[in-house]
Design a protein around this motif. Structure first.
Motif, PDB file in Angstrom:
ATOM      1  N   ASP A 118      57.187  23.935  79.639  1.00  0.00           N
ATOM      2  CA  ASP A 118      57.907  22.803  79.040  1.00  0.00           C
ATOM      3  C   ASP A 118      58.028  21.628  80.000  1.00  0.00           C
ATOM      4  N   ILE A 119      58.343  21.903  81.242  1.00  0.00           N
ATOM      5  CA  ILE A 119      58.450  20.815  82.220  1.00  0.00           C
ATOM      6  C   ILE A 119      57.079  20.163  82.408  1.00  0.00           C
ATOM      7  N   CYS A 120      56.046  20.978  82.532  1.00  0.00           N
ATOM      8  CA  CYS A 120      54.697  20.446  82.750  1.00  0.00           C
ATOM      9  C   CYS A 120      54.163  19.689  81.548  1.00  0.00           C
ATOM     10  N   LEU A 121      54.493  20.138  80.347  1.00  0.00           N
ATOM     11  CA  LEU A 121      54.016  19.458  79.149  1.00  0.00           C
ATOM     12  C   LEU A 121      54.490  18.004  79.135  1.00  0.00           C
ATOM     13  N   SER A 122      55.703  17.762  79.636  1.00  0.00           N
ATOM     14  CA  SER A 122      56.226  16.401  79.667  1.00  0.00           C
ATOM     15  C   SER A 122      55.546  15.546  80.747  1.00  0.00           C
ATOM     16  N   MET A 123      54.810  16.179  81.656  1.00  0.00           N
ATOM     17  CA  MET A 123      54.095  15.445  82.715  1.00  0.00           C
ATOM     18  C   MET A 123      52.582  15.449  82.494  1.00  0.00           C
ATOM     19  N   LEU A 124      52.157  15.923  81.334  1.00  0.00           N
ATOM     20  CA  LEU A 124      50.738  16.084  81.050  1.00  0.00           C
ATOM     21  C   LEU A 124      50.228  14.915  80.215  1.00  0.00           C
ATOM     22  N   LYS A 125      49.074  14.387  80.590  1.00  0.00           N
ATOM     23  CA  LYS A 125      48.459  13.317  79.811  1.00  0.00           C
ATOM     24  C   LYS A 125      48.042  13.850  78.442  1.00  0.00           C
ATOM     25  N   LYS A 126      47.937  12.928  77.486  1.00  0.00           N
ATOM     26  CA  LYS A 126      47.382  13.284  76.183  1.00  0.00           C
ATOM     27  C   LYS A 126      45.985  13.862  76.437  1.00  0.00           C
ATOM     28  N   ASP A 127      45.630  14.879  75.717  1.00  0.00           N
ATOM     29  CA  ASP A 127      44.364  15.586  75.871  1.00  0.00           C
ATOM     30  C   ASP A 127      44.301  16.393  77.168  1.00  0.00           C
ATOM     31  N   GLY A 128      45.453  16.615  77.805  1.00  0.00           N
ATOM     32  CA  GLY A 128      45.504  17.418  79.021  1.00  0.00           C
ATOM     33  C   GLY A 128      45.508  18.903  78.711  1.00  0.00           C
ATOM     34  N   ILE A 129      45.315  19.677  79.755  1.00  0.00           N
ATOM     35  CA  ILE A 129      45.227  21.140  79.626  1.00  0.00           C
ATOM     36  C   ILE A 129      46.246  21.804  80.547  1.00  0.00           C
ATOM     37  N   ILE A 130      46.940  22.792  79.988  1.00  0.00           N
ATOM     38  CA  ILE A 130      47.778  23.682  80.797  1.00  0.00           C
ATOM     39  C   ILE A 130      47.165  25.073  80.681  1.00  0.00           C
ATOM     40  N   ALA A 131      46.836  25.646  81.813  1.00  0.00           N
ATOM     41  CA  ALA A 131      46.257  26.994  81.849  1.00  0.00           C
ATOM     42  C   ALA A 131      47.236  27.928  82.540  1.00  0.00           C
ATOM     43  N   ALA A 132      47.245  29.181  82.123  1.00  0.00           N
ATOM     44  CA  ALA A 132      48.124  30.177  82.732  1.00  0.00           C
ATOM     45  C   ALA A 132      47.344  31.463  82.971  1.00  0.00           C
ATOM     46  N   ASP A 133      47.611  32.071  84.128  1.00  0.00           N
ATOM     47  CA  ASP A 133      46.939  33.314  84.518  1.00  0.00           C
ATOM     48  C   ASP A 133      47.802  34.522  84.147  1.00  0.00           C
ATOM     49  N   ASN A 134      47.198  35.697  84.193  1.00  0.00           N
ATOM     50  CA  ASN A 134      47.853  36.991  83.959  1.00  0.00           C
ATOM     51  C   ASN A 134      48.341  37.172  82.528  1.00  0.00           C
ATOM     52  N   ILE A 135      47.590  36.675  81.593  1.00  0.00           N
ATOM     53  CA  ILE A 135      47.970  36.783  80.184  1.00  0.00           C
ATOM     54  C   ILE A 135      47.702  38.192  79.646  1.00  0.00           C
ATOM     55  N   LEU A 136      46.693  38.865  80.136  1.00  0.00           N
ATOM     56  CA  LEU A 136      46.369  40.218  79.671  1.00  0.00           C
ATOM     57  C   LEU A 136      46.748  41.313  80.665  1.00  0.00           C
ATOM     58  N   TYR A 137      46.667  41.015  81.941  1.00  0.00           N
ATOM     59  CA  TYR A 137      46.931  41.991  82.996  1.00  0.00           C
ATOM     60  C   TYR A 137      47.627  41.327  84.161  1.00  0.00           C
ATOM     61  N   PRO A 138      48.336  42.065  84.969  1.00  0.00           N
ATOM     62  CA  PRO A 138      48.746  43.458  84.838  1.00  0.00           C
ATOM     63  C   PRO A 138      49.739  43.663  83.685  1.00  0.00           C
TER      64      PRO A 138
END
Length: 179
Positions: A118-138
Motif C-alpha cells: 500500500d505504501i509503495c503503490l502510492s509512490m509508484l508511477k502509472k504503469d509501474g510494477i510491484i513484484a514480491a518474492d516468496n509467493i509459493l515457497y517456503p
C-alpha cells in the motif's frame, strides 16, 4: 542466505531490460543479490536503485558486493526498518513527482507485505510494477502470503499474476494513477 534464486534473477533481468525502469525500490537488501541483477539490467541508463535494509552486517556485505560489481554509485542503501523508511520516502515522493518509482521489489517481512504494498503503490508511477518474492515457497509463509494476495487482488487499480519461478513471484501492474 536469504536471496532470490538464480532463475528469478534471470527473470527480473529480462523483465527490467525490457521495461527499462529509471527508478527502482527494493525492500529487503539482504546481501545485495537481487539488487545486482537489477543493476546489471539497467546499467548505463541513468537509472537508480534505492534499497532498504535494517541489518548492519548485511548492509556491509551488500556494499562490498556492489563495489566489487562496480555498481555502488547507482545503488543507495537506506538503513532502518522498512516501514519507517518507506514512510519517509513517501514524504519526498509526494513533494516531487520525479521521485516516483517505476519498479518496486518486496522481499522482506512477509507479514507486512500488504502494508509495504500500500505504501509503495502510492509512490509508484502509472504503469509501474510491484513484484514480491516468496509467493509459493517456503510454505511457512503461506498464511502471510494468502493475506497479501487477497489484499492486492481486491485493489481495482492493480492487475496481478503469480509467476512460478524460483520461490514464486507476484507481479502487480498499476493500471492507473488512482489508488
Amino acid at each position: 542466505m536469504l536471496a532470490i534464486t538464480k532463475d528469478t534473477g534471470i527473470f527480473y533481468y529480462i523483465l527490467l531490460k525490457t521495461y527499462k525502469p529509471k527508478k527502482i525500490l527494493e525492500i529487503g537488501t539482504s546481501f545485495g543479490y537481487s539488487a545486482l541483477w537489477f543493476a546489471n539490467a539497467i546499467i548505463g541508463k541513468n537509472s537508480k536503485i534505492v534499497t532498504i535494509e535494517q541489518n548492519p552486517h548485511k548492509i556491509n556485505i551488500a556494499q562490498k558486493n556492489f563495489r566489487k560489481a562496480g555498481v555502488s554509485k547507482m545503488i543507495e542503501i537506506k538503513k532502518g526498518t522498512a516501514k519507517n523508511v518507506l514512510l519517509e520516502l513517501k514524504k519526498s515522493v509526494k513533494s516531487n513527482s520525479e521521485n516516483y518509482f517505476d519498479f518496486v521489489f518486496i522481499d522482506a517481512d512477509k507479514e507486512l507485505y500488504p502494508i509495504y504494498f500500500d505504501i509503495c503503490l502510492s509512490m509508484l508511477k502509472k504503469d509501474g510494477i510491484i513484484a514480491a518474492d516468496n509467493i509459493l515457497y517456503p510454505i511457512r509463509f503461506k498464511k502471510y502470503i494468502k493475506k497479501y494476495l487477497s489484499h492486492i487482488h481486491g485493489i481495482p487499480s492493480v492487475e496481478s499474476i503469480t509467476v512460478p519461478i524460483g520461490n514464486g513471484q507476484e507481479i502487480s501492474f498499476k493500471k492507473n494513477s488512482k489508488n
